[in-house]
Design an enzyme around this catalytic site. Structure first.
Site, PDB file in Angstrom:
ATOM      1  N   ASP A   1       0.868  -1.173   0.000  1.00 56.05           N
ATOM      2  CA  ASP A   1       0.000   0.000   0.000  1.00 56.05           C
ATOM      3  C   ASP A   1       0.908   1.228   0.000  1.00 56.05           C
ATOM      4  O   ASP A   1       1.744   1.383   0.883  1.00 56.05           O
ATOM      5  CB  ASP A   1      -0.893  -0.014   1.245  1.00 56.05           C
ATOM      6  CG  ASP A   1      -2.291   0.548   0.982  1.00 56.05           C
ATOM      7  OD1 ASP A   1      -3.277  -0.127   1.304  1.00 56.05           O
ATOM      8  OD2 ASP A   1      -2.357   1.662   0.422  1.00 56.05           O
TER       9      ASP A   1
ATOM     10  N   ASP B   1      -2.900   4.813  -2.420  1.00 60.91           N
ATOM     11  CA  ASP B   1      -3.938   5.411  -1.594  1.00 60.91           C
ATOM     12  C   ASP B   1      -4.293   6.814  -2.085  1.00 60.91           C
ATOM     13  O   ASP B   1      -3.400   7.628  -2.333  1.00 60.91           O
ATOM     14  CB  ASP B   1      -3.437   5.473  -0.153  1.00 60.91           C
ATOM     15  CG  ASP B   1      -4.523   5.799   0.849  1.00 60.91           C
ATOM     16  OD1 ASP B   1      -4.437   6.874   1.481  1.00 60.91           O
ATOM     17  OD2 ASP B   1      -5.454   4.990   0.966  1.00 60.91           O
TER      18      ASP B   1
ATOM     19  N   GLU C   1      -6.258   4.153  -6.018  1.00 56.94           N
ATOM     20  CA  GLU C   1      -7.549   4.386  -5.355  1.00 56.94           C
ATOM     21  C   GLU C   1      -7.937   5.824  -5.659  1.00 56.94           C
ATOM     22  O   GLU C   1      -7.180   6.740  -5.338  1.00 56.94           O
ATOM     23  CB  GLU C   1      -7.480   4.167  -3.852  1.00 56.94           C
ATOM     24  CG  GLU C   1      -8.831   4.336  -3.170  1.00 56.94           C
ATOM     25  CD  GLU C   1      -8.743   4.778  -1.724  1.00 56.94           C
ATOM     26  OE1 GLU C   1      -9.673   4.475  -0.952  1.00 56.94           O
ATOM     27  OE2 GLU C   1      -7.725   5.415  -1.342  1.00 56.94           O
TER      28      GLU C   1
ATOM     29  N   HIS D   1     -11.207  -2.580   3.220  1.00 60.70           N
ATOM     30  CA  HIS D   1     -11.142  -2.233   4.653  1.00 60.70           C
ATOM     31  C   HIS D   1     -11.908  -0.953   4.964  1.00 60.70           C
ATOM     32  O   HIS D   1     -11.994  -0.541   6.123  1.00 60.70           O
ATOM     33  CB  HIS D   1      -9.673  -2.054   5.059  1.00 60.70           C
ATOM     34  CG  HIS D   1      -9.021  -0.960   4.299  1.00 60.70           C
ATOM     35  ND1 HIS D   1      -8.796  -1.024   2.932  1.00 60.70           N
ATOM     36  CD2 HIS D   1      -8.628   0.270   4.669  1.00 60.70           C
ATOM     37  CE1 HIS D   1      -8.253   0.110   2.527  1.00 60.70           C
ATOM     38  NE2 HIS D   1      -8.151   0.921   3.558  1.00 60.70           N
ATOM     39  N   ASP D   2     -12.471  -0.312   3.917  1.00 57.73           N
ATOM     40  CA  ASP D   2     -13.261   0.925   4.094  1.00 57.73           C
ATOM     41  C   ASP D   2     -14.747   0.715   3.866  1.00 57.73           C
ATOM     42  O   ASP D   2     -15.533   1.646   4.041  1.00 57.73           O
ATOM     43  CB  ASP D   2     -12.787   1.994   3.100  1.00 57.73           C
ATOM     44  CG  ASP D   2     -11.396   2.523   3.396  1.00 57.73           C
ATOM     45  OD1 ASP D   2     -10.748   3.006   2.447  1.00 57.73           O
ATOM     46  OD2 ASP D   2     -10.963   2.431   4.557  1.00 57.73           O
TER      47      ASP D   2
HETATM   48  O1  TEU Z   1      -9.482   5.861   1.702  1.00 58.27           O
HETATM   49  C1  TEU Z   1      -9.875   6.998   1.030  1.00 58.27           C
HETATM   50  C2  TEU Z   1     -11.321   7.137   1.074  1.00 58.27           C
HETATM   51  O2  TEU Z   1     -11.917   7.529   0.170  1.00 58.27           O
HETATM   52  C3  TEU Z   1     -11.969   6.713   2.277  1.00 58.27           C
HETATM   53  O3  TEU Z   1     -11.560   7.470   3.310  1.00 58.27           O
HETATM   54  C4  TEU Z   1     -13.427   6.860   2.162  1.00 58.27           C
HETATM   55  O4  TEU Z   1     -13.811   8.132   1.956  1.00 58.27           O
HETATM   56  C5  TEU Z   1     -14.048   6.447   3.387  1.00 58.27           C
HETATM   57  O5  TEU Z   1     -13.471   5.329   3.829  1.00 58.27           O
HETATM   58  C6  TEU Z   1     -15.450   6.147   3.084  1.00 58.27           C
HETATM   59  O6  TEU Z   1     -15.985   5.846   4.261  1.00 58.27           O
HETATM   60  C7  TEU Z   1      -8.086   5.668   1.808  1.00 58.27           C
HETATM   61  C8  TEU Z   1      -7.838   4.429   2.640  1.00 58.27           C
HETATM   62  O7  TEU Z   1      -8.396   3.331   1.980  1.00 58.27           O
HETATM   63  C9  TEU Z   1      -8.490   4.672   3.977  1.00 58.27           C
HETATM   64  O8  TEU Z   1      -8.437   3.535   4.802  1.00 58.27           O
HETATM   65  C10 TEU Z   1      -7.768   5.825   4.652  1.00 58.27           C
HETATM   66  O9  TEU Z   1      -8.447   6.142   5.833  1.00 58.27           O
HETATM   67  C11 TEU Z   1      -7.747   7.044   3.741  1.00 58.27           C
HETATM   68  O10 TEU Z   1      -7.432   6.757   2.396  1.00 58.27           O
HETATM   69  C12 TEU Z   1      -6.651   7.996   4.194  1.00 58.27           C
HETATM   70  O11 TEU Z   1      -5.401   7.398   3.978  1.00 58.27           O
END
Ligand code: TEU
Length: 551
Positions: free
Chosen positions: A103, A211, A264, A336-337
């Site tokens: 990542d 990310d 992403e 994971h989000d």
């Molecule tokens: O996620 C980016 C992102 O879009 C998420 O924060 C999303 O908006 C949110 O999860 C929706 O609920 C990335 C990573 O995947 C996330 O785990 C991190 O928190 C974020 O970036 C910051 O690094």
């Protein structure tokens, strides 16, 4: 003319498995997963048949956002292990013919990263311009409401600017205040990132999941946004393509297609993705788009609206059509989000197994590279959170702090913690995840939903995923076939075909708990059944039944 399957990059026929290290497998009983734990499960992943492991961040981090706040890019967080543990894991992955992608979190660092510690130390520190520092808004004293340089709202609630009392200036953080954004306008920053990426690739890593990589180019005028929404000024900024092409030149160009990258990109459109994933432009191989995971809620992810299957088909169909002749799709329901898809779009009660299989069949037969999130292959569900005190995720904790207990229904359904509960390996007290106390509670349904039971049960969700992965590895139509959406206006059945040379695959899935008799205008049920979640029941699809036919 050479056949696509002979010239196509390896990742087009690959299946990726995402590991969330905190929650996968704990080898030392501290209740938090680690690298040795992942290593101990490599044979499980090899049995599943996946080709690539994506590791969520394992770098040193104060864990303010569970590792997406990195304080050292060239190390391993001690709670996860050591660089030796990492090298052994990587060797174990390669020995089994799999690959590993890291990542890459370079839109921001941790505020404890030496770069930021230096940058905040004084206004004329050589690294001051490695981050976004600005004085208070004109005419407003520092620290006063409205003194923030822009009115933007952070992803984790609150303003995107934090005042540094010592220098009297604010620094930008689109996420938490412990995640200051790097200033990619500064070529020194970009060179340092490229060098770090080459360091990991030279160590044997096979690529990166990047990310929020479409946030690295901002509108340097930093204008306010409507109602605090600054996304128009930091999403897909004016130099994004330039930065990605430079990165490709500096990091990947001399590695002859051995690597895989996926960016992403919240808010990315089909039109933008056609440029970003066009191999002729040498930017990224794939993007993670968000449209299909934003169909069941209002402007805020907490305002639940439920999913209309026609919207899902319209969105995924548009991405299939949009990247049919250029670029490439990533395919995912979970990460994971996102909350667990079987609870979100399926039925995690009576039809948990059937709906998990139906969702998997539909996703894996689309054109693109599928991503499986740990536990998805078992049909793991959302966690029955009962109180706000149980949430650990900064996004959820901050939302509850702002909205109070009224937020609980939304949190239960949408909190990222639903994806982060420990992996369910067996029916023992902590699901075989740890001998200690898990950092997040284990889902009580682990007594039924677990890897040991799934491996032993030939008709399980696990073995269905194995069959889907095997089909992708053996049937070129799954990888290269043209996609055609069928029954777009049917609110109950997801149907489409894939055609390649003289083969046509037909996929039908019932997304309801009632029988469905889809009419395709021909006796589809007479075709050769290749994969099904039930034995061939002729023209009736039973609740949550999915079938794949070869015509
Ligand atoms: O996620 C980016 C992102 O879009 C998420 O924060 C999303 O908006 C949110 O999860 C929706 O609920 C990335 C990573 O995947 C996330 O785990 C991190 O928190 C974020 O970036 C910051 O690094």
């Amino acid at each position: 003319m050479s056949l696509p399957e002979s010239t196509a990059p390896w990742w087009k026929s690959a299946v990726v498995y995402q590991v969330y290290p905190r929650s996968f497998a704990d080898s030392d009983g501290d209740g938090i997963g680690d690298l040795r734990g992942i290593e101990s499960k490599l044979d499980y992943l090899a049995e599943l048949g996946v080709d690539v492991l994506w590791l969520s961040p394992v770098y040193p981090s104060p864990q303010d956002d569970n590792g997406y706040d990195i304080s050292d890019y060239r190390g391993i967080e001690p709670v996860f292990g050591t660089l030796d543990d990492f090298d052994r894991l990587l060797a174990g992955v390669h020995e089994r013919g799999m690959k590993l992608v890291m990542d890459l979190v370079v839109n921001h660092t941790s505020d404890e990263h030496p770069w930021f510690v230096e940058s905040r130390s004084s206004k004329d520190n050589p690294k001051r311009d490695w981050y976004w520092w600005r004085p208070p808004r004109g005419g407003v004293p520092a620290g006063a409401p409205g003194a923030e340089p822009t009115n933007w709202t952070s992803f984790f609630t609150g303003p995107t600017w934090e005042l540094d009392e010592a220098t009297g200036e604010y620094y930008l953080h689109l996420f938490s205040r412990k995640q200051p954004d790097l200033n990619w306008e500064n070529p020194e920053v970009r060179a340092a990132v490229h060098e770090m990426m080459r360091w990991w690739l030279d160590r044997g890593v096979d690529g990166f999941r990047m990310d929020v990589i479409n946030m690295i180019s901002k509108d340097t005028a930093l204008p306010d946004g409507p109602g605090g929404d600054g996304s128009a000024h930091y999403l897909h900024g004016p130099r994004l393509h330039e930065f990605l092409q430079e990165m490709h030149r500096e990091v990947f160009a001399d590695r002859a297609g051995a690597t895989m990258t996926v960016g992403e990109m919240p808010g990315v459109t089909v039109e933008e993705a056609r440029l970003l994933t066009d191999p002729a432009r040498a930017e990224v191989d794939m993007v993670f788009q968000f449209e299909h995971v934003q169909l069941d809620h209002g402007p805020s992810k907490w305002d639940l609206t439920g999913l209309d299957l026609r919207d899902l088909k319209a969105t995924l169909g548009r991405w299939q059509a949009g990247l049919a002749d250029v670029g490439w799709n990533s395919l995912y329901w979970n990460n994971h989000d996102q909350p667990r898809v079987v609870s979100r779009f399926g039925d995690d009660g009576r039809y948990r197994v059937e709906s998990a299989k139906a969702l998997a069949t539909v996703l894996h037969l689309h054109r693109g590279t599928p991503f499986i999130y740990q536990g998805e292959e078992l049909g793991m569900t959302n966690h029955p959170f009962t109180s706000a005190a149980q949430f650990r995720d900064i996004e959820s904790v901050n939302h509850h702090a702002l909205a109070g207990d009224a937020a609980l229904p939304g949190l239960r359904a949408m909190s990222r913690d639903n994806a982060r509960t420990p992996m369910q390996w067996d029916a023992s007290p902590n699901a075989g995840f740890t001998t200690g106390t898990p950092w997040l509670p284990v889902n009580p349904n682990h007594t039924e939903v677990n890897a040991a039971a799934a491996r032993a049960e030939t008709d399980s969700v696990f073995h269905h995923y194995r069959a889907l992965i095997a089909l992708r590895h053996s049937e070129p139509t799954v990888v290269h076939g043209n996609f055609t959406m069928l029954l777009p206006d049917d609110p109950n059945v997801y149907a489409f075909s894939r055609s390649y040379r003289d083969t046509e695959l037909l996929v039908l899935a019932n997304f309801t708990s009632e029988e469905q008799r889809p009419d395709l205008g021909f006796p589809w049920w007479d075709a050769h059944l290749m994969l099904g979640s039930h034995s061939n029941g002729a023209s009736v699809l039973r609740p949550w039944e999915a079938r794949v036919y070869r015509r």
